[in-house]
Design a protein around this motif. Structure first.
Motif: not given
Lengths: 244, 306
Positions: A169-172, A174-175, B37, B252, B293, B297
């Protein structure tokens, strides 16, 4: 640190397949509302333990209580009181989000009114209104996983098991997913989660690390890092899993 | 000759645009990472490069050979490990390896040196059916089969997905040794932390490349000051930082929260007091170097402002 009642209690759990012991004398408990990270290398025995906790398999020996029910004698009660989200996307790809929620709500015996209410809540919360009538296979992965989480919670279980919910899943997204986990935990839902992302291990209240069928460490991320004198859980993991 | 040269490639599946005008070059002897992703278009690009899929627009060449015109020649000199395990489940470990060597008109013995280190770890199970191997062993067998004809360019599509942190580290050690043999490696991954292990990377999202460079240069171009803050209550900390004036993105990151801001003095002098007032304990705040990362983002937000 959560201080409530234990909703998972495991004492001396063994699971053997012939001569091979997949779970060796596991003992741990998880509190209500806790985010419990269940870590381990591939093949360490995590999936076996999760199947037992979900009431799908019986242990070879040991005591296992989930939501106050005994896995040996009350597996059906356990299944009604837990949610489960698999690492493999398990919604129906050619059904829409609304149809998936209705299907799983029906399976869990919710009334039509209740299903309607949950559907509305879910679509608003996930901001899925625009795609509510399109098949799930057209959704981006991050949304699919959030929808799968919502579906796993459709019957308001006290405990939800998440098996690698954020792989790929992409980092955004995922958060955002972890935000949903935190919110559920704040409402008192217990989260039992596995992940290969070591930064996500840090989001858990406590984590256990399994190596070859045994729990080699179990504590808060902060305590584990200070005990092993390292800066990240990744280093703790590498130290434990390599020393075999 | 440039190992991989991609010019303005686009590819759509029906109304879904999988790749949008992608151009990049992979240089001789490097490890090039395609970082993004699931659903970003990584697999589509690999399938075009190994001649299994035709682009709608644009062209690609592997060692100077066109992926459409010269597909037969390209297939002889590339190694390809697909994201999905694609060996024969009902052949043994040894049979799979022999099969792939034979297909490429060579023998296991001829290039054994290249795979010795990897294959020796699975050799004890050489009579086991491939379908019955564990995930880590399947991955090692697939890599052995992709290498057995001594390819000049190796394409690895998400070789570490679903693989635990220990096996991932070992896999990267293996890749460094393959690179040392002069083989160019292009791989994809959704693990952002693996970008730092590549010589150069392209960050890909929704079919478009957001940037191509060395990990160091990408980090160096991060346009803000970045801070990490830790307190005893990470979840509440996120919204408190969002409410503090002059902070940008707030995310986070493990046990910390990363946030961007431009006025360093103001942050360092005023934020701790504000957090104390919000009842946070054990406050630790410092300026930090961004990770890939963080950069990913930031670029996502820029391309897709909320």
């Amino acid at each position: 640190m959560k201080t409530g009642e234990n909703v998972i209690e495991v004492v001396g759990l063994w699971k053997k397949f012939g001569n091979f012991a997949a779970n060796k004398d596991l003992t741990f408990s998880v509190k209500k509302g806790e985010i419990f990270g269940f870590l381990g290398a591939n093949g360490a025995g995590k999936t076996t333990a999760i199947k037992i906790l979900c009431g799908l398999w019986k242990p070879t020996s040991g005591k296992v209580m989930v939501s106050g029910f005994d896995v040996y004698t009350q597996p059906d009660k356990i299944k009604k009181n837990i949610g489960y989200m698999s690492q493999k996307f398990s919604l129906y790809e050619d059904l829409t989000p609304v149809e998936n929620i209705r299907f799983y709500g029906g399976i869990y015996g919710l009334s039509k009114d209740e299903i309607r209410r949950r559907t509305r809540e879910a679509l608003t919360m996930l901001e899925l209104e625009n795609v509510a009538r399109r098949p799930v296979k057209d959704l981006p992965l991050g949304w699919k996983q959030k929808l799968a989480f919502t579906v796993a919670m459709v019957h308001r279980p006290g405990i939800v098991f998440l098996d690698e919910p954020t792989g790929g899943v992409d980092p955004l997204a995922r958060r955002q997913f972890w935000n949903m986990i935190y919110e559920a935990s704040n409402r008192g839902v217990t989260i039992f989660v596995t992940t290969h992302y070591m930064d996500e291990a840090e989001y858990c209240n406590r984590i256990s690390i399994m190596v070859e069928g045994e729990i080699k460490a179990l504590d808060t991320p902060a305590n584990l890092k200070s005990r092993f004198n390292v800066r990240t859980i990744n280093e703790v993991f590498l130290k434990l899993a390599r020393n075999t | 000759m440039i190992p991989v040269n991609i010019k303005n490639i686009s590819k759509a599946y029906g109304s879904t645009k999988a790749l949008k005008n992608v151009s990049l070059q992979v240089e001789q002897g490097e490890i090039f990472g395609l970082i993004g992703p699931d659903g970003a278009g990584k697999t589509t690009l690999f399938r075009i490069l190994v001649t299994l899929l035709l682009p709608d627009e644009g062209s690609a060449a592997v060692l100077g050979m066109d992926t459409v015109k010269d597909f037969r020649e390209i297939r002889k000199i590339v190694g390809y490990m697909p994201g999905k395990f694609s060996l024969y489940h009902d052949l043994s470990v040894e049979e799979n390896l022999t099969f792939f060597a034979t297909i490429f008109n060579t023998t296991v013995e001829e290039n054994y040196d290249l795979i010795r280190e990897i294959y020796e770890q699975i050799a004890p199970f050489k009579n086991r059916l491939a379908g019955q191997l564990s995930g880590g062993m399947k991955q090692k067998l697939a890599l052995s089969c992709a290498l057995i004809h001594k390819p000049k360019v190796l394409f690895l599509d998400e070789p570490t997905t679903g693989v635990d942190a220990v096996s991932r580290k070992e896999f990267w050690e293996i890749l460094q040794r393959i690179k040392a043999q002069g083989i160019t490696i292009m791989l994809s991954t959704s693990y952002m932390d693996e970008a730092a292990l590549c010589d150069r990377v392209a960050l890909i999202q929704e079919g478009s490349l957001m940037t191509i460079d060395t990990p160091g240069n990408i980090v160096g171009r991060f346009p803000h000051k970045l801070f990490a803050v830790r307190t005893a209550d990470t979840f509440r900390l996120i919204s408190d930082i969002r409410n503090f004036e002059n902070t940008g993105s707030v995310f986070p990151f493990g046990d910390a929260v990363h946030f961007t801001a431009d006025d360093k003095n103001m942050i360092l002098s005023q934020l701790p007091g504000y957090l104390k007032k919000q009842n946070h304990h054990n406050i630790a705040l410092k300026e930090i170097e961004p990770t890939i990362e963080d950069c990913f983002m930031d670029l996502m937000n820029k391309n897709n402002p909320a």
